[in-house]
Write a protein that holds these residues in place. Structure first.
Motif, PDB file in Angstrom:
ATOM      1  N   ASP A  63       0.817  -1.225   0.000  1.00  0.00           N
ATOM      2  CA  ASP A  63       0.000   0.000   0.000  1.00  0.00           C
ATOM      3  C   ASP A  63       0.846   1.270   0.000  1.00  0.00           C
ATOM      4  O   ASP A  63       0.319   2.361  -0.144  1.00  0.00           O
ATOM      5  CB  ASP A  63      -0.918   0.021   1.226  1.00  0.00           C
ATOM      6  CG  ASP A  63      -1.951  -1.090   1.198  1.00  0.00           C
ATOM      7  OD1 ASP A  63      -2.254  -1.586   0.092  1.00  0.00           O
ATOM      8  OD2 ASP A  63      -2.449  -1.472   2.277  1.00  0.00           O
ATOM      9  N   HIS A  64       2.146   1.127   0.178  1.00  0.00           N
ATOM     10  CA  HIS A  64       3.029   2.299   0.286  1.00  0.00           C
ATOM     11  C   HIS A  64       4.182   2.230  -0.706  1.00  0.00           C
ATOM     12  O   HIS A  64       5.318   2.528  -0.366  1.00  0.00           O
ATOM     13  CB  HIS A  64       3.559   2.413   1.716  1.00  0.00           C
ATOM     14  CG  HIS A  64       2.484   2.580   2.725  1.00  0.00           C
ATOM     15  ND1 HIS A  64       1.964   1.526   3.443  1.00  0.00           N
ATOM     16  CD2 HIS A  64       1.786   3.674   3.117  1.00  0.00           C
ATOM     17  CE1 HIS A  64       1.014   1.967   4.241  1.00  0.00           C
ATOM     18  NE2 HIS A  64       0.879   3.271   4.068  1.00  0.00           N
ATOM     19  N   GLY A  65       3.893   1.815  -1.915  1.00  0.00           N
ATOM     20  CA  GLY A  65       4.916   1.818  -2.946  1.00  0.00           C
ATOM     21  C   GLY A  65       5.642   0.501  -3.133  1.00  0.00           C
ATOM     22  O   GLY A  65       6.538   0.409  -3.948  1.00  0.00           O
ATOM     23  N   GLY A  66       5.294  -0.501  -2.390  1.00  0.00           N
ATOM     24  CA  GLY A  66       5.918  -1.812  -2.541  1.00  0.00           C
ATOM     25  C   GLY A  66       7.023  -2.051  -1.529  1.00  0.00           C
ATOM     26  O   GLY A  66       7.566  -1.124  -0.937  1.00  0.00           O
ATOM     27  N   PRO A  67       7.335  -3.323  -1.339  1.00  0.00           N
ATOM     28  CA  PRO A  67       8.373  -3.668  -0.365  1.00  0.00           C
ATOM     29  C   PRO A  67       9.750  -3.203  -0.821  1.00  0.00           C
ATOM     30  O   PRO A  67      10.046  -3.165  -2.010  1.00  0.00           O
ATOM     31  CB  PRO A  67       8.333  -5.196  -0.298  1.00  0.00           C
ATOM     32  CG  PRO A  67       7.343  -5.659  -1.299  1.00  0.00           C
ATOM     33  CD  PRO A  67       6.718  -4.482  -1.941  1.00  0.00           C
ATOM     34  N   THR A  68      10.576  -2.851   0.135  1.00  0.00           N
ATOM     35  CA  THR A  68      11.942  -2.428  -0.152  1.00  0.00           C
ATOM     36  C   THR A  68      12.868  -3.646  -0.117  1.00  0.00           C
ATOM     37  O   THR A  68      12.472  -4.733   0.315  1.00  0.00           O
ATOM     38  CB  THR A  68      12.421  -1.412   0.902  1.00  0.00           C
ATOM     39  OG1 THR A  68      12.493  -2.076   2.171  1.00  0.00           O
ATOM     40  CG2 THR A  68      11.489  -0.211   0.993  1.00  0.00           C
ATOM     41  N   ALA A  69      14.095  -3.428  -0.533  1.00  0.00           N
ATOM     42  CA  ALA A  69      15.101  -4.497  -0.462  1.00  0.00           C
ATOM     43  C   ALA A  69      15.304  -4.929   0.993  1.00  0.00           C
ATOM     44  O   ALA A  69      15.513  -6.112   1.277  1.00  0.00           O
ATOM     45  CB  ALA A  69      16.409  -4.025  -1.066  1.00  0.00           C
ATOM     46  N   LEU A  70      15.202  -3.991   1.912  1.00  0.00           N
ATOM     47  CA  LEU A  70      15.344  -4.309   3.328  1.00  0.00           C
ATOM     48  C   LEU A  70      14.203  -5.206   3.808  1.00  0.00           C
ATOM     49  O   LEU A  70      14.426  -6.125   4.603  1.00  0.00           O
ATOM     50  CB  LEU A  70      15.409  -3.022   4.150  1.00  0.00           C
ATOM     51  CG  LEU A  70      15.658  -3.177   5.637  1.00  0.00           C
ATOM     52  CD1 LEU A  70      17.012  -3.847   5.883  1.00  0.00           C
ATOM     53  CD2 LEU A  70      15.627  -1.817   6.314  1.00  0.00           C
ATOM     54  N   ASP A  71      12.987  -4.941   3.331  1.00  0.00           N
ATOM     55  CA  ASP A  71      11.847  -5.790   3.687  1.00  0.00           C
ATOM     56  C   ASP A  71      12.076  -7.228   3.231  1.00  0.00           C
ATOM     57  O   ASP A  71      11.812  -8.176   3.983  1.00  0.00           O
ATOM     58  CB  ASP A  71      10.551  -5.262   3.053  1.00  0.00           C
ATOM     59  CG  ASP A  71      10.135  -3.914   3.607  1.00  0.00           C
ATOM     60  OD1 ASP A  71      10.460  -3.609   4.771  1.00  0.00           O
ATOM     61  OD2 ASP A  71       9.475  -3.165   2.853  1.00  0.00           O
ATOM     62  N   TRP A  72      12.571  -7.395   2.009  1.00  0.00           N
ATOM     63  CA  TRP A  72      12.824  -8.745   1.487  1.00  0.00           C
ATOM     64  C   TRP A  72      13.957  -9.413   2.245  1.00  0.00           C
ATOM     65  O   TRP A  72      13.921 -10.613   2.540  1.00  0.00           O
ATOM     66  CB  TRP A  72      13.137  -8.698  -0.011  1.00  0.00           C
ATOM     67  CG  TRP A  72      11.926  -8.376  -0.817  1.00  0.00           C
ATOM     68  CD1 TRP A  72      11.674  -7.234  -1.497  1.00  0.00           C
ATOM     69  CD2 TRP A  72      10.772  -9.212  -1.009  1.00  0.00           C
ATOM     70  NE1 TRP A  72      10.443  -7.295  -2.107  1.00  0.00           N
ATOM     71  CE2 TRP A  72       9.867  -8.499  -1.824  1.00  0.00           C
ATOM     72  CE3 TRP A  72      10.411 -10.479  -0.567  1.00  0.00           C
ATOM     73  CZ2 TRP A  72       8.636  -9.016  -2.208  1.00  0.00           C
ATOM     74  CZ3 TRP A  72       9.183 -10.999  -0.951  1.00  0.00           C
ATOM     75  CH2 TRP A  72       8.315 -10.270  -1.757  1.00  0.00           C
ATOM     76  N   ARG A  73      14.982  -8.650   2.598  1.00  0.00           N
ATOM     77  CA  ARG A  73      16.102  -9.209   3.366  1.00  0.00           C
ATOM     78  C   ARG A  73      15.620  -9.681   4.732  1.00  0.00           C
ATOM     79  O   ARG A  73      16.022 -10.725   5.230  1.00  0.00           O
ATOM     80  CB  ARG A  73      17.216  -8.190   3.534  1.00  0.00           C
ATOM     81  CG  ARG A  73      18.406  -8.801   4.286  1.00  0.00           C
ATOM     82  CD  ARG A  73      19.418  -7.811   4.751  1.00  0.00           C
ATOM     83  NE  ARG A  73      19.943  -6.957   3.707  1.00  0.00           N
ATOM     84  CZ  ARG A  73      20.714  -5.909   3.949  1.00  0.00           C
ATOM     85  NH1 ARG A  73      21.034  -5.605   5.189  1.00  0.00           N
ATOM     86  NH2 ARG A  73      21.163  -5.175   2.975  1.00  0.00           N
TER      87      ARG A  73
END
Length: 81
Positions: free
Chosen positions: A44-54
Motif C-alpha cells: 500500500d506504500h509503494g511496494g516492499p523495499t530491499a530491506l523488507d525482502w532481506r
C-alpha cells in the motif's frame, strides 16, 4: 459445570518443558509472520523495499536453523526417536 479437573488445571510441567524446548522455533516463526505482514502493508506504500525482502529471508533462515536445532535436541543420542 466442568467435571474434569484436568480441563482447568492448566499446562503440566511436561507441557511447559516442551514449549520451552520449541520456543526458539516459535519465536522464529513469529518473525516470519511479522516480516510477511510488513510486506503486505508495504504494497500500500509503494511496494516492499530491499530491506523488507532481506528481513523475510533472514527470518526464513532463522526458522530453518531453529527447526534443525529443535529436531536435533528432541531426537539426539540421549533421546529415543
Amino acid at each position: 459445570m466442568i467435571t474434569d479437573r484436568n480441563a482447568t488445571a492448566g499446562p503440566t510441567a511436561a507441557d511447559l518443558a516442551a514449549i520451552d524446548t520449541e520456543w526458539p522455533l516459535i519465536a522464529a516463526e513469529l518473525d516470519i509472520l511479522d516480516a510477511e505482514i510488513t510486506l503486505i502493508y508495504a504494497e500500500d506504500h509503494g511496494g516492499p523495499t530491499a530491506l523488507d525482502w532481506r528481513r523475510l529471508r533472514r527470518a526464513e533462515s532463522r526458522v530453518t536453523r531453529a527447526a534443525a536445532e529443535v529436531a536435533t535436541r528432541t531426537t539426539g543420542p540421549d533421546r529415543a526417536a
